[in-house]
Design a protein around this motif. Structure first.
Motif, PDB file in Angstrom:
ATOM      1  N   GLY A  95      11.651   0.878   4.553  1.00  0.00           N
ATOM      2  CA  GLY A  95      12.701   1.303   3.644  1.00  0.00           C
ATOM      3  C   GLY A  95      12.224   1.077   2.229  1.00  0.00           C
ATOM      4  N   THR A  96      13.096   1.201   1.291  1.00  0.00           N
ATOM      5  CA  THR A  96      12.684   0.985  -0.092  1.00  0.00           C
ATOM      6  C   THR A  96      12.322  -0.465  -0.339  1.00  0.00           C
ATOM      7  OG1 THR A  96      14.981   0.697  -0.701  1.00  0.00           O
ATOM      8  CG2 THR A  96      14.047   2.899  -0.978  1.00  0.00           C
ATOM      9  N   GLU A  97      12.762  -1.382   0.517  1.00  0.00           N
ATOM     10  CA  GLU A  97      12.444  -2.783   0.332  1.00  0.00           C
ATOM     11  C   GLU A  97      11.192  -3.197   1.076  1.00  0.00           C
ATOM     12  OE1 GLU A  97      15.357  -1.657   1.526  1.00  0.00           O
ATOM     13  OE2 GLU A  97      15.152  -2.060   3.626  1.00  0.00           O
ATOM     14  N   GLY A  98      10.449  -2.286   1.710  1.00  0.00           N
ATOM     15  CA  GLY A  98       9.187  -2.622   2.355  1.00  0.00           C
ATOM     16  C   GLY A  98       9.262  -2.583   3.863  1.00  0.00           C
ATOM     17  N   VAL A  99       8.429  -3.389   4.489  1.00  0.00           N
ATOM     18  CA  VAL A  99       8.263  -3.350   5.929  1.00  0.00           C
ATOM     19  C   VAL A  99       8.802  -4.621   6.567  1.00  0.00           C
ATOM     20  CG1 VAL A  99       6.548  -3.225   7.769  1.00  0.00           C
ATOM     21  CG2 VAL A  99       6.224  -1.893   5.717  1.00  0.00           C
ATOM     22  N   VAL A 100       9.466  -4.462   7.704  1.00  0.00           N
ATOM     23  CA  VAL A 100       9.934  -5.577   8.516  1.00  0.00           C
ATOM     24  C   VAL A 100       9.036  -5.648   9.741  1.00  0.00           C
ATOM     25  CG1 VAL A 100      11.848  -6.506   9.845  1.00  0.00           C
ATOM     26  CG2 VAL A 100      12.306  -5.221   7.746  1.00  0.00           C
ATOM     27  N   ARG A 101       8.436  -6.812   9.988  1.00  0.00           N
ATOM     28  CA  ARG A 101       7.536  -6.967  11.137  1.00  0.00           C
ATOM     29  C   ARG A 101       8.061  -8.052  12.061  1.00  0.00           C
ATOM     30  NH1 ARG A 101       1.512  -7.552   9.149  1.00  0.00           N
ATOM     31  NH2 ARG A 101       1.167  -7.301  11.369  1.00  0.00           N
ATOM     32  N   VAL A 126       1.835  -9.034   0.629  1.00  0.00           N
ATOM     33  CA  VAL A 126       3.028  -9.189  -0.197  1.00  0.00           C
ATOM     34  C   VAL A 126       2.762  -8.426  -1.491  1.00  0.00           C
ATOM     35  CG1 VAL A 126       2.247 -11.382  -1.195  1.00  0.00           C
ATOM     36  CG2 VAL A 126       4.678 -10.825  -1.208  1.00  0.00           C
ATOM     37  N   ALA A 127       3.755  -7.698  -1.952  1.00  0.00           N
ATOM     38  CA  ALA A 127       3.618  -6.986  -3.235  1.00  0.00           C
ATOM     39  C   ALA A 127       3.803  -7.981  -4.367  1.00  0.00           C
ATOM     40  CB  ALA A 127       4.639  -5.862  -3.333  1.00  0.00           C
ATOM     41  N   THR A 133      -2.341 -11.473   1.529  1.00  0.00           N
ATOM     42  CA  THR A 133      -2.991 -10.739   0.452  1.00  0.00           C
ATOM     43  C   THR A 133      -1.921 -10.096  -0.418  1.00  0.00           C
ATOM     44  OG1 THR A 133      -4.840 -10.239   1.927  1.00  0.00           O
ATOM     45  CG2 THR A 133      -4.661  -8.920  -0.077  1.00  0.00           C
ATOM     46  N   SER A 134      -2.089 -10.198  -1.731  1.00  0.00           N
ATOM     47  CA  SER A 134      -1.134  -9.548  -2.635  1.00  0.00           C
ATOM     48  C   SER A 134      -1.635  -8.143  -2.969  1.00  0.00           C
ATOM     49  CB  SER A 134      -0.946 -10.372  -3.912  1.00  0.00           C
ATOM     50  OG  SER A 134      -2.160 -10.534  -4.585  1.00  0.00           O
ATOM     51  N   VAL A 135      -0.715  -7.191  -2.953  1.00  0.00           N
ATOM     52  CA  VAL A 135      -1.031  -5.787  -3.235  1.00  0.00           C
ATOM     53  C   VAL A 135      -0.081  -5.270  -4.308  1.00  0.00           C
ATOM     54  CG1 VAL A 135      -1.951  -5.341  -0.917  1.00  0.00           C
ATOM     55  CG2 VAL A 135       0.466  -4.962  -1.372  1.00  0.00           C
ATOM     56  N   SER A 136      -0.439  -4.135  -4.902  1.00  0.00           N
ATOM     57  CA  SER A 136       0.401  -3.592  -5.968  1.00  0.00           C
ATOM     58  C   SER A 136       1.485  -2.647  -5.462  1.00  0.00           C
ATOM     59  CB  SER A 136      -0.461  -2.875  -7.002  1.00  0.00           C
ATOM     60  OG  SER A 136      -1.197  -1.848  -6.379  1.00  0.00           O
ATOM     61  N   ASP A 137       1.303  -2.058  -4.276  1.00  0.00           N
ATOM     62  CA  ASP A 137       2.252  -1.081  -3.747  1.00  0.00           C
ATOM     63  C   ASP A 137       3.299  -1.756  -2.867  1.00  0.00           C
ATOM     64  OD1 ASP A 137       3.600   1.125  -2.802  1.00  0.00           O
ATOM     65  OD2 ASP A 137       2.005   1.729  -1.417  1.00  0.00           O
ATOM     66  N   PRO A 138       4.554  -1.856  -3.315  1.00  0.00           N
ATOM     67  CA  PRO A 138       5.565  -2.529  -2.503  1.00  0.00           C
ATOM     68  C   PRO A 138       5.864  -1.830  -1.183  1.00  0.00           C
ATOM     69  CG  PRO A 138       6.547  -1.604  -4.492  1.00  0.00           C
ATOM     70  CD  PRO A 138       5.079  -1.387  -4.590  1.00  0.00           C
ATOM     71  N   LEU A 139       5.625  -0.525  -1.073  1.00  0.00           N
ATOM     72  CA  LEU A 139       5.897   0.162   0.187  1.00  0.00           C
ATOM     73  C   LEU A 139       4.822  -0.088   1.237  1.00  0.00           C
ATOM     74  CD1 LEU A 139       7.414   3.543  -1.011  1.00  0.00           C
ATOM     75  CD2 LEU A 139       8.576   1.550  -0.081  1.00  0.00           C
TER      76      LEU A 139
END
Length: 144
Positions: free
Chosen positions: A44-50, A64-65, A127-133
């Motif tokens: 969703g717009t808030e990212g991924v649920v695993r 993590v964004a 790992t931190s990434v720039s893309d929240p999706l």
């Protein structure tokens, strides 16, 4: 609020499966990603649920964004006993009951996090990434 259309997709053959797909009525496309095992990944717009099972000696790779929050939840009845974090000053880890909250200040950084619970030890590589999706927002560890 975005208007949504509900679609029901049924597969024919020996195994009958049904998927309900919410599709926005706007011109944008909706993609429902699937992992290699065929499990649907909720996005969703808030990212991924695993949802991940606990496996002894497993190293879990998570993302993590930057400037967002990753929540890590453990099964009911499982309690956090200790946390060990590698020295990564851009990551902030906070314990709230039996849930961990992890945030990163900038993308491109890695951190090792070991969590000892009443079940065993979880080895997390974050790992931190720039893309929240493309990042994980919520991780639910489930009892095997």
């Amino acid at each position: 609020m975005t208007a949504m259309r509900l679609r029901c997709i049924a597969a024919s053959g020996a195994a009958l499966g049904v998927a309900l797909v919410m599709v926005p009525l706007s011109t944008g496309a909706t993609v429902i990603p699937m992992d290699p095992t065929g499990a649907v990944v909720l996005r969703g717009t808030e990212g991924v649920v695993r949802r991940l099972p606990y496996m002894r000696d497993q190293i879990y790779d998570l993302t993590v964004a930057d400037r967002t929050l990753l929540a890590i939840d453990f099964p009911d009845g499982e309690h956090i006993k200790a946390i060990a974090q590698s020295t990564a000053p851009v990551f902030h880890v906070q314990q709230r009951g039996d849930t961990l909250q992890v945030a990163a200040e900038r993308p491109g950084e890695k951190m090792g996090l070991n969590v000892i619970t009443t079940r065993g030890m979880y080895h997390l590589e974050i790992t931190s990434v720039s893309d929240p999706l493309s990042a994980t927002s919520i991780v639910h560890f489930v009892a095997p």
